[in-house]
Design a protein around this motif. Structure first.
Motif, PDB file in Angstrom:
ATOM      1  N   MET A  18       0.875  -1.272  -0.130  1.00 12.09           N
ATOM      2  CA  MET A  18      -0.021   0.094   0.131  1.00 12.09           C
ATOM      3  C   MET A  18       0.962   1.293  -0.080  1.00 12.09           C
ATOM      4  O   MET A  18       0.403   2.291  -0.664  1.00 12.09           O
ATOM      5  N   MET A  19       1.930   1.237   0.819  1.00 12.32           N
ATOM      6  CA  MET A  19       2.651   2.166   0.851  1.00 12.32           C
ATOM      7  C   MET A  19       3.640   2.582  -0.447  1.00 12.32           C
ATOM      8  O   MET A  19       3.612   3.789  -0.939  1.00 12.32           O
ATOM      9  N   VAL A  20       3.995   1.783  -0.960  1.00 19.76           N
ATOM     10  CA  VAL A  20       4.842   1.732  -2.462  1.00 19.76           C
ATOM     11  C   VAL A  20       3.755   2.505  -3.218  1.00 19.76           C
ATOM     12  O   VAL A  20       4.043   3.354  -4.160  1.00 19.76           O
ATOM     13  N   PHE A  21       2.235   2.183  -3.095  1.00 18.44           N
ATOM     14  CA  PHE A  21       1.508   2.933  -4.126  1.00 18.44           C
ATOM     15  C   PHE A  21       1.088   4.345  -3.894  1.00 18.44           C
ATOM     16  O   PHE A  21       0.915   4.957  -4.669  1.00 18.44           O
ATOM     17  N   ALA A  47      -3.951   2.177  -3.838  1.00 18.73           N
ATOM     18  CA  ALA A  47      -3.642   2.093  -2.345  1.00 18.73           C
ATOM     19  C   ALA A  47      -4.711   2.140  -1.533  1.00 18.73           C
ATOM     20  O   ALA A  47      -4.933   1.454  -0.516  1.00 18.73           O
ATOM     21  N   ALA A  48      -6.089   2.970  -1.999  1.00 14.16           N
ATOM     22  CA  ALA A  48      -7.041   2.853  -1.215  1.00 14.16           C
ATOM     23  C   ALA A  48      -7.966   1.381  -0.990  1.00 14.16           C
ATOM     24  O   ALA A  48      -8.184   1.044   0.008  1.00 14.16           O
ATOM     25  N   PHE A  49      -7.964   0.808  -2.246  1.00 13.08           N
ATOM     26  CA  PHE A  49      -8.511  -0.632  -2.374  1.00 13.08           C
ATOM     27  C   PHE A  49      -7.459  -1.436  -1.297  1.00 13.08           C
ATOM     28  O   PHE A  49      -8.247  -2.373  -0.572  1.00 13.08           O
ATOM     29  N   ILE A  50      -6.257  -1.374  -1.539  1.00  7.29           N
ATOM     30  CA  ILE A  50      -5.554  -2.413  -0.514  1.00  7.29           C
ATOM     31  C   ILE A  50      -5.705  -1.819   0.974  1.00  7.29           C
ATOM     32  O   ILE A  50      -5.907  -2.938   1.710  1.00  7.29           O
ATOM     33  N   PHE A  51      -5.908  -0.666   1.224  1.00  3.90           N
ATOM     34  CA  PHE A  51      -6.213  -0.231   2.609  1.00  3.90           C
ATOM     35  C   PHE A  51      -7.712  -0.961   3.011  1.00  3.90           C
ATOM     36  O   PHE A  51      -7.939  -1.424   4.102  1.00  3.90           O
ATOM     37  N   LEU A  94       0.008   9.692   4.524  1.00  2.00           N
ATOM     38  CA  LEU A  94      -0.915  10.884   4.413  1.00  2.00           C
ATOM     39  C   LEU A  94      -0.367  12.143   4.748  1.00  2.00           C
ATOM     40  O   LEU A  94      -0.590  13.231   4.038  1.00  2.00           O
ATOM     41  N   VAL A  95       0.212  12.120   5.795  1.00  2.00           N
ATOM     42  CA  VAL A  95       1.025  13.404   6.219  1.00  2.00           C
ATOM     43  C   VAL A  95       2.115  13.562   5.001  1.00  2.00           C
ATOM     44  O   VAL A  95       2.211  14.802   4.561  1.00  2.00           O
ATOM     45  N   ILE A 146      -9.719   7.719   7.154  1.00  2.00           N
ATOM     46  CA  ILE A 146      -8.589   7.306   6.103  1.00  2.00           C
ATOM     47  C   ILE A 146      -9.108   7.131   4.738  1.00  2.00           C
ATOM     48  O   ILE A 146      -8.335   7.599   3.514  1.00  2.00           O
ATOM     49  N   VAL A 147      -9.879   6.247   4.570  1.00  2.00           N
ATOM     50  CA  VAL A 147     -10.416   5.926   3.047  1.00  2.00           C
ATOM     51  C   VAL A 147     -11.146   7.353   2.369  1.00  2.00           C
ATOM     52  O   VAL A 147     -10.589   7.568   1.136  1.00  2.00           O
ATOM     53  N   ALA A 148     -11.612   8.131   3.288  1.00  2.00           N
ATOM     54  CA  ALA A 148     -12.343   9.571   2.460  1.00  2.00           C
ATOM     55  C   ALA A 148     -10.901  10.460   2.149  1.00  2.00           C
ATOM     56  O   ALA A 148     -11.037  11.001   1.022  1.00  2.00           O
ATOM     57  N   LEU A 149     -10.003  10.294   2.809  1.00  2.00           N
ATOM     58  CA  LEU A 149      -8.656  11.085   2.425  1.00  2.00           C
ATOM     59  C   LEU A 149      -8.108  10.458   1.239  1.00  2.00           C
ATOM     60  O   LEU A 149      -7.479  11.215   0.366  1.00  2.00           O
ATOM     61  N   LEU A 150      -7.626   8.897   1.303  1.00  2.00           N
ATOM     62  CA  LEU A 150      -7.382   8.264   0.193  1.00  2.00           C
ATOM     63  C   LEU A 150      -8.093   8.603  -1.187  1.00  2.00           C
ATOM     64  O   LEU A 150      -7.503   8.828  -2.178  1.00  2.00           O
TER      65      LEU A 150
END
Length: 193
Positions: A18-21, A47-51, A94-95, A146-150
């Protein structure tokens, strides 16, 4: 190793992917999804999908372990660790992306590690601290935020509502509340320690 523990380990393995994406620009992603004034980079969508997949496995592994009498010490250790690593990794990402204030990430991550430390003290005394209702609400709000931000506030962006910002603030507030609640309810552990 039983199935619930394998699911937990799979959740941990999804974190670096996820972090790579989120953080690595390979330069070959398809064009962002664009719809009117909404734009979502393809890598962020992945990344959102993986999260979402990783976050959803949290309930699955615990349910399977309890239902099939497969609760193990390894699972008791790995499951909360996987949760903390997932949330910490995505918040730090996200930061780095400028989508979350650093102080919010610090508050949420600090609470997670403080409560984990308290749980370790309880385990040394042979007690198990079950997740309280406020802790479950906290987790749900964190995941939604987190999903909303992603996904860049989809679909609220069309209503001009900064849902992700509102949700992450709500997550910070409920995180503080649930952390204080855990320590107040279990203050006897600190006195004994």
């Amino acid at each position: 190793m039983n199935l619930p523990n394998r699911i937990t380990i799979a959740r941990i393995c999804l974190i670096p992917l996820m972090m790579v994406f989120l953080l690595v620009d390979f330069g070959f992603y398809p064009a962002p999804l664009v719809w009117y004034n909404y734009e979502l980079p393809f890598n962020q969508l992945i990344a959102a999908f993986i999260f979402i997949v990783a976050a959803s496995t949290d309930g699955i592994d615990g349910y399977l372990a309890r239902k099939n009498n497969m609760v193990t010490n390894l699972g008791k250790l790995l499951d909360p660790l996987a949760d903390k690593l997932l949330v910490a990794a995505v918040l730090i990402s996200l930061v780095a992306m400028g989508k979350c204030d650093a102080w919010i990430a610090i508050v949420i991550i600090s609470r997670e590690f403080a409560v984990t430390g308290l749980r370790q003290i309880a385990l040394l005394d042979g007690a198990v601290m079950a997740a309280g209702q406020s802790g479950k609400i906290k987790t749900t709000i964190q995941i939604v935020a987190i999903v909303a931000l992603l996904i860049n506030d989809f679909p609220f962006v069309f209503l001009h509502i900064p849902f992700g910002d509102i949700a992450i603030w709500a997550a910070a507030l409920i995180t503080i509340y649930s952390g204080v609640e855990y320590f107040v309810k279990n203050r006897h552990l600190l006195k004994e320690a």
